[in-house]
Write a protein that holds these residues in place. Structure first.
Motif, PDB file in Angstrom:
ATOM      1  N   LEU A 461       4.623  57.865 -13.592  1.00 19.81           N
ATOM      2  CA  LEU A 461       3.603  57.928 -13.043  1.00 19.81           C
ATOM      3  C   LEU A 461       3.139  57.539 -14.361  1.00 19.81           C
ATOM      4  O   LEU A 461       3.274  57.589 -15.737  1.00 19.81           O
ATOM      5  CB  LEU A 461       2.663  59.223 -12.553  1.00 19.81           C
ATOM      6  CG  LEU A 461       3.200  59.552 -10.787  1.00 19.81           C
ATOM      7  CD1 LEU A 461       2.123  60.315 -10.801  1.00 19.81           C
ATOM      8  CD2 LEU A 461       3.798  58.783 -10.284  1.00 19.81           C
ATOM      9  N   ASN A 462       2.513  56.199 -14.315  1.00 20.14           N
ATOM     10  CA  ASN A 462       1.306  55.314 -15.039  1.00 20.14           C
ATOM     11  C   ASN A 462       0.435  56.550 -15.286  1.00 20.14           C
ATOM     12  O   ASN A 462      -0.638  56.901 -14.505  1.00 20.14           O
ATOM     13  CB  ASN A 462       2.186  54.421 -14.790  1.00 20.14           C
ATOM     14  CG  ASN A 462       0.683  53.348 -13.825  1.00 20.14           C
ATOM     15  OD1 ASN A 462      -0.400  54.284 -13.544  1.00 20.14           O
ATOM     16  ND2 ASN A 462       1.153  52.917 -13.795  1.00 20.14           N
ATOM     17  N   GLU A 463      -0.852  55.893 -16.434  1.00 21.19           N
ATOM     18  CA  GLU A 463      -1.831  55.983 -16.603  1.00 21.19           C
ATOM     19  C   GLU A 463      -3.276  55.910 -15.266  1.00 21.19           C
ATOM     20  O   GLU A 463      -3.551  57.293 -14.776  1.00 21.19           O
ATOM     21  CB  GLU A 463      -2.747  55.661 -17.906  1.00 21.19           C
ATOM     22  CG  GLU A 463      -3.864  56.406 -18.151  1.00 21.19           C
ATOM     23  CD  GLU A 463      -4.532  55.763 -19.369  1.00 21.19           C
ATOM     24  OE1 GLU A 463      -5.166  55.572 -19.705  1.00 21.19           O
ATOM     25  OE2 GLU A 463      -3.510  55.266 -20.812  1.00 21.19           O
ATOM     26  N   ASP A 464      -3.023  54.964 -14.706  1.00 17.65           N
ATOM     27  CA  ASP A 464      -3.761  54.248 -13.667  1.00 17.65           C
ATOM     28  C   ASP A 464      -3.541  55.593 -12.548  1.00 17.65           C
ATOM     29  O   ASP A 464      -4.313  56.130 -11.761  1.00 17.65           O
ATOM     30  CB  ASP A 464      -3.067  53.078 -12.918  1.00 17.65           C
ATOM     31  CG  ASP A 464      -4.438  52.120 -14.266  1.00 17.65           C
ATOM     32  OD1 ASP A 464      -5.030  52.982 -15.114  1.00 17.65           O
ATOM     33  OD2 ASP A 464      -3.791  51.010 -14.459  1.00 17.65           O
ATOM     34  N   ASP A 465      -1.962  55.869 -12.328  1.00 18.35           N
ATOM     35  CA  ASP A 465      -1.262  56.694 -11.003  1.00 18.35           C
ATOM     36  C   ASP A 465      -2.161  58.299 -10.910  1.00 18.35           C
ATOM     37  O   ASP A 465      -2.930  59.041 -10.252  1.00 18.35           O
ATOM     38  CB  ASP A 465       0.172  56.740 -10.896  1.00 18.35           C
ATOM     39  CG  ASP A 465       0.369  55.311 -11.164  1.00 18.35           C
ATOM     40  OD1 ASP A 465      -0.055  54.952 -10.265  1.00 18.35           O
ATOM     41  OD2 ASP A 465       1.279  55.259 -11.428  1.00 18.35           O
ATOM     42  N   TRP A 466      -2.298  58.630 -12.631  1.00 16.23           N
ATOM     43  CA  TRP A 466      -2.672  59.450 -13.148  1.00 16.23           C
ATOM     44  C   TRP A 466      -4.519  59.781 -13.202  1.00 16.23           C
ATOM     45  O   TRP A 466      -4.529  61.176 -12.423  1.00 16.23           O
ATOM     46  CB  TRP A 466      -2.704  60.549 -14.305  1.00 16.23           C
ATOM     47  CG  TRP A 466      -0.874  61.159 -14.653  1.00 16.23           C
ATOM     48  CD1 TRP A 466       0.071  59.965 -15.125  1.00 16.23           C
ATOM     49  CD2 TRP A 466      -0.489  61.848 -13.991  1.00 16.23           C
ATOM     50  NE1 TRP A 466       0.965  60.831 -14.784  1.00 16.23           N
ATOM     51  CE2 TRP A 466       0.625  62.279 -14.345  1.00 16.23           C
ATOM     52  CE3 TRP A 466      -1.157  62.939 -13.431  1.00 16.23           C
ATOM     53  CZ2 TRP A 466       1.851  62.640 -13.511  1.00 16.23           C
ATOM     54  CZ3 TRP A 466      -0.068  63.928 -12.473  1.00 16.23           C
ATOM     55  CH2 TRP A 466       1.244  63.698 -13.159  1.00 16.23           C
ATOM     56  N   LYS A 467      -4.789  58.851 -13.422  1.00 13.00           N
ATOM     57  CA  LYS A 467      -6.355  59.065 -12.726  1.00 13.00           C
ATOM     58  C   LYS A 467      -6.539  58.850 -11.547  1.00 13.00           C
ATOM     59  O   LYS A 467      -7.662  59.241 -10.959  1.00 13.00           O
ATOM     60  CB  LYS A 467      -7.344  56.855 -13.033  1.00 13.00           C
ATOM     61  CG  LYS A 467      -7.259  57.415 -15.013  1.00 13.00           C
ATOM     62  CD  LYS A 467      -7.362  55.866 -15.251  1.00 13.00           C
ATOM     63  CE  LYS A 467      -7.859  56.027 -16.664  1.00 13.00           C
ATOM     64  NZ  LYS A 467      -8.176  54.565 -17.659  1.00 13.00           N
TER      65      LYS A 467
END
Length: 488
Positions: A461-467
């Motif tokens: 997952l990327n940063e946007d996914d984690w948000k």
């Protein structure tokens, strides 16, 4: 010009399999018996094509827990499915497509998937038709994102409530479990998606209700009770595969138990399909059961016993060729398993239709699907007789909702679902020491150099996914989750 029978759909599956296997090198055969995790070539929401091409060099059997690449983005997984297949189909010597598989017991477990009640709820409905209706939707949603194999259904006979996975099963009744399983498999496989029924054999009957423990059952009961649903799924529903359980029977875990695999499954039950390991089961033969001196030797024991493939990664099976070269393993045993893998790929039509249509997303009729999920939940409610009004259910009474689950939107949702996967990834990311495991995936991942550079599956997952995942309340609202307090 040489006749390429395996590329011609006018020939039988058997002819195509036999033609293809004659063209394969030993290494290419071995890799068809191996699984791989998407974290080995997906990082921060992007495919590392250089890494993928290294992995795909000799082809590969399957990529498992594949739904994780689309956990927060249904469009991403659909795009990835085609991009991954392009590498296997266009940039490998024999152009063999790869199987993309996932857990799908209670629905496609990522964004956009319909969430259904647990199997124990379905069992309480006593309505096999509801299982058929549910599985048809699961099959359509899986195929729509490129998933072509599901590690479901669970048809273990579960008679000990201490075992923590009872909710995955259809309960203790053999006939009911059999009928539910048949309807599940038929519906999904009719949509062009393979099923792997699990866990063969006696997995829920382990000593003390402990997971991955000893199954103490006599041979007659083992066959007549625990094997019955599996045999029926084969004979009536033509299930493509089964998964060997972790449990130990007569001193040997099923994964390397020739009596269970060869004598019971292959000879007595005459099962011709695929038998795969459970996650990290080969590693457990070495590390947990201590039956082999090395991880690689555990793979040799399993292969000799008749276990076809290894998942989630082929950490031991990828070395099987070395045992063949050293005259410790008959290549014929490799060929038998490879034929079963290829037969499924041909049956699914992957050689002719390797790609999905990216411009069509099967998210229509969302409310209709949720209505079915609600119907299953309602039908699963079991109301006992309120004899002598022992329960204070009169209109002028108040009922107290007490405890952490009284007003909890997450609690009513089963495992093997989108919210469950979110919790699992968050735990793995937070627990840097990695003493949290997901069904053996992390156990094996840490032992295999192919995945070391990507550290763990949460790196997909990327940063946007984690948000997005941090806003759990919004996600639960989005999927229509309701707490018991809100319902009342």
């Amino acid at each position: 010009m040489e006749k390429m029978i395996y590329k011609n759909p006018n020939y039988s599956i058997e002819d195509r399999v036999n033609d293809l296997i004659k063209r394969m090198t030993l290494e290419e055969k071995v890799m068809q018996l191996c699984g791989q995790l998407p974290s080995s070539f997906v990082k921060d929401g992007k495919i590392d094509y250089k890494r993928l091409k290294v992995i795909a060099k000799c082809g590969y059997g399957r990529i498992t827990q594949y739904s994780l690449v689309g956990l927060t983005d249904i469009k991403r997984i659909r795009s990835f499915s085609n991009e991954i297949q392009k590498v296997f189909v266009n940039e490998t010597r024999l152009n063999i497509p790869v199987i993309l598989q996932s857990e799908c017991l209670s629905g496609y477990p990522s964004e956009g998937g319909t969430i259904f009640p647990a199997m124990i709820n379905l069992a309480a409905s006593w309505a096999p038709k509801l299982v058929e209706d549910m599985a048809k939707i699961i099959g359509k949603e899986c195929k729509d994102v490129g998933i072509n194999t599901v590690m479901s259904p669970v048809v273990d006979i579960s008679r000990d409530p201490r075992w923590g996975r009872c909710y995955e099963t259809f309960g203790e009744d053999v006939y009911l479990t059999t009928q539910m399983g048949i309807n599940y498999v038929k519906a999904i496989q009719n949509e062009g998606v393979s099923c792997i029924a699990k866990h063969f054999l006696g997995y829920a009957e382990t000593q003390g209700g402990l997971n991955t423990a000893v199954t103490r059952v006599n041979n007659r009961e083992l066959y007549e009770v625990f094997a019955t649903p599996f045999e029926a799924l084969d004979k009536v529903a033509n299930v493509d595969g089964m998964m060997a359980s972790y449990s130990e029977i007569d001193g040997l875990p099923v994964g390397c138990n020739k009596v269970i695999i060869n004598d019971l499954l292959r000879k007595t039950m005459n099962f011709k399909g695929l038998l795969t390991s459970d996650g990290a089961a080969i590693w457990k033969i070495y590390d947990y059961f201590k039956l082999a001196k090395t991880y690689e030797e555990a793979g040799l024991l399993a292969k000799k016993a008749g276990l076809d493939t290894e998942i989630p990664i082929g950490g031991a099976y990828k070395y099987l060729g070395n045992f063949v070269k050293n005259n410790q393993l008959d290549e014929q045993l490799i060929d038998e398993s490879v034929k079963r893998v290829l037969a499924i790929k041909f049956k699914l039509g992957l050689f002719e239709n390797s790609y999905i249509k990216e411009n069509v997303i099967n998210i229509e009729k969302v409310q209709e699907k949720r209505n079915l999920s609600e119907i299953i939940a309602e039908e699963s409610i079991v109301l006992l007789e309120n004899k002598d009004n022992i329960l204070p259910l009169t209109k002028n009474r108040k009922i107290a909702l007490i405890g952490p689950h009284a007003d909890n939107k997450r609690y009513p949702i089963a495992g093997y679902t989108y919210p469950a996967y979110i919790e699992m990834l968050k735990s793995l990311k937070k627990n840097v020491k990695k003493d949290v495991s997901f069904n053996g995936i992390i156990d094996e991942e840490q032992k295999d150099e192919d995945t070391q550079s990507f550290n763990s599956i949460y790196s997909i997952l990327n940063e946007d996914d984690w948000k997005k995942l941090d806003d759990e309340i919004h996600i639960l609202d989005e999927i229509g989750a309701v707490s018991l307090k809100e319902s009342l």
